[in-house]
Design a protein around this motif. Structure first.
Motif, PDB file in Angstrom:
ATOM      1  N   ASP A  91       0.826  -1.206   0.000  1.00 23.55           N
ATOM      2  CA  ASP A  91       0.000   0.000   0.000  1.00 23.55           C
ATOM      3  C   ASP A  91       0.864   1.261   0.000  1.00 23.55           C
ATOM      4  N   TYR A 113       2.150   9.213  -6.097  1.00 23.46           N
ATOM      5  CA  TYR A 113       2.640  10.569  -5.831  1.00 23.46           C
ATOM      6  C   TYR A 113       3.728  10.946  -6.838  1.00 23.46           C
ATOM      7  N   SER A 141       2.513   1.687  -3.394  1.00 21.96           N
ATOM      8  CA  SER A 141       1.584   2.173  -4.417  1.00 21.96           C
ATOM      9  C   SER A 141       1.265   3.660  -4.214  1.00 21.96           C
ATOM     10  N   LEU A 142       1.184   4.116  -2.972  1.00 18.42           N
ATOM     11  CA  LEU A 142       0.969   5.543  -2.701  1.00 18.42           C
ATOM     12  C   LEU A 142       2.158   6.389  -3.173  1.00 18.42           C
TER      13      LEU A 142
END
Length: 77
Positions: free
Chosen positions: A44, A52, A47-48
């Protein structure tokens, strides 16, 4: 003392078998917890960070450069 039958398992064998089953179950539970609490949050976060970096490539490049300089400085002998 009662005579023990050589074909029936002794208490020691039963204890070893029970301990083996418990250890196996605990190992499976630990693997499941590791997958849930370590692997999924790491995916997670990655992927963030990726999202970004796609939205702000110049800022992400500056962060990567800065972190590279700091890590290189700290790893220098």
């Amino acid at each position: 003392m009662p005579a023990e039958n050589s074909k029936s398992p002794t208490r020691s064998d039963q204890a070893k078998e029970t301990a083996s089953r418990i250890a196996s179950g605990a190992g499976e539970a630990a693997q499941g917890a590791a997958t849930h609490y370590v692997k999924e949050p790491a995916q997670d976060i990655f992927s963030l960070v990726k999202a970004y970096a796609k939205d702000n490539p110049d800022v992400a490049a500056c962060w990567a450069f800065g972190l590279g300089v700091i890590v290189g400085w700290k790893l220098r002998p």
